[in-house]
Design an enzyme around this catalytic site. Structure first.
Site, PDB file in Angstrom:
ATOM      1  N   LYS A 170       0.839  -1.206   0.000  1.00  0.00           N
ATOM      2  CA  LYS A 170       0.000   0.000   0.000  1.00  0.00           C
ATOM      3  C   LYS A 170       0.872   1.252   0.000  1.00  0.00           C
ATOM      4  O   LYS A 170       0.571   2.230  -0.709  1.00  0.00           O
ATOM      5  CB  LYS A 170      -0.930   0.012   1.214  1.00  0.00           C
ATOM      6  CG  LYS A 170      -1.870   1.224   1.214  1.00  0.00           C
ATOM      7  CD  LYS A 170      -2.831   1.229   2.384  1.00  0.00           C
ATOM      8  CE  LYS A 170      -3.754   2.447   2.323  1.00  0.00           C
ATOM      9  NZ  LYS A 170      -4.688   2.516   3.460  1.00  0.00           N
ATOM     10  N   ASN A 236     -10.898  10.446  -6.955  1.00  0.00           N
ATOM     11  CA  ASN A 236     -10.502  10.799  -5.585  1.00  0.00           C
ATOM     12  C   ASN A 236      -9.355  11.803  -5.570  1.00  0.00           C
ATOM     13  O   ASN A 236      -8.482  11.784  -6.441  1.00  0.00           O
ATOM     14  CB  ASN A 236     -10.051   9.546  -4.817  1.00  0.00           C
ATOM     15  CG  ASN A 236     -11.195   8.641  -4.436  1.00  0.00           C
ATOM     16  OD1 ASN A 236     -12.308   8.817  -4.889  1.00  0.00           O
ATOM     17  ND2 ASN A 236     -10.899   7.645  -3.617  1.00  0.00           N
TER      18      ASN A 236
END
Length: 289
Positions: A170, A236
């Site tokens: 991540k 986003n």
């Protein structure tokens, strides 16, 4: 612990499942939450919440503070009976910091998306998956307890044995998306849609993949994962972009900065990560001046 966008989303969902939840906040967010929490997006709701400026005794504490506040949060949590502590933060090294002060710490990685519209108002922007694991690689009782609470709260959750790898992956994905969006002031999708930006993101991803392999994580084609995440979240605004827009400090030290630090220890050169680190630190100085 850290009732920002993500903390409020998880706190809201867990509260709606019937658990007693305390939101730990500060400043304007603390003031706003005293009047209640508004949720928009995938759910439209308004709820009264228990909010405080310091941690309380608890069976389970989710840590969602910015990475640069992790040590301060850990010291505050050490003063109470905080139970199982689960980090759902961005960046590398948060769990290790928490473990220096606290006993029962597990790692977490989530793809749930939440944006802070204004103080006391969040947008539930995307449903995802939350992975929980012990840094030892074992499926412990603490891990199973956290997963049970999340599932009770209708949060997609899974116990995993490879949480270290997931935390690193991540971070590497974020390292290729977040600084570019913050510097160029664009939404995530532009990182892929603009060829010049994608060339940079691809090089950053390759550097991160090299470091992960040196750490003996089984990974391949991280650039494809970056492309997939950027396009899935194309509308986003990354958390790093939002931080810059608000004139706040970013988590660059715990993302690209951490990758550069570990790479140097391994004798690996990561020039693109280093450049992103320097650029974002420079932008921070300009915005915070």
């Amino acid at each position: 612990m850290g009732a920002g966008a993500l903390g409020c989303l998880f706190g809201y969902l867990i509260k709606k499942a019937g658990y007693d939840v305390f939101f730990v906040a500060r400043g304007n967010q603390l003031k706003a939450l005293k009047n209640g929490l508004k949720v928009s997006g995938l759910i439209e709701d308004f709820v009264k919440v228990n909010v405080t400026d310091r941690p309380k005794d608890a069976d389970l504490t989710f840590v969602t503070v910015k990475a640069y506040d992790t040590e301060t949060a850990a010291m505050q949590l050490a003063k109470v009976k905080c139970g199982i502590v689960c980090s759902l933060q961005n960046g590398i090294g948060n769990e290790e910091i928490l473990m220096r002060y606290l006993k029962s710490v597990v790692g977490g990685v989530t793809t749930y998306a939440s944006n802070l519209i204004k103080y006391g108002h969040i947008e539930y922007a995307g449903e995802g998956v939350t992975y929980v694991g012990d840094l030892s690689g074992d499926i412990t009782e603490d891990v199973l307890t956290v997963v049970e609470v999340l599932r009770d709260s209708k949060i997609n959750a899974e116990a995993v044995t490879d949480i270290r790898k997931r935390i690193w992956l991540k971070a590497v994905i974020n390292s290729a998306i977040n600084p570019i969006t913050a510097i160029c002031r664009v939404r995530n999708g532009k990182v892929v849609e603009i060829p010049e930006l994608w060339k940079i993101a691809e090089r950053i991803a390759r550097e991160g993949e090299e470091v992960m392999r040196a750490l003996e994580f089984d990974v391949e084609d991280v650039a494809s994962a970056v492309r997939e995440v950027a396009m899935r979240t194309k509308d986003n605004r990354s958390s790093m972009l939002q931080d810059i827009e608000r004139g706040k400090r970013t988590e660059i030290d715990f993302i690209n900065g951490a990758i550069v630090k570990v790479a140097e220890e391994l004798g690996i050169d990561t020039p693109f990560n280093r450049l992103m680190y320097w650029l974002v630190k420079g932008v921070e100085r300009l915005e915070l001046a």
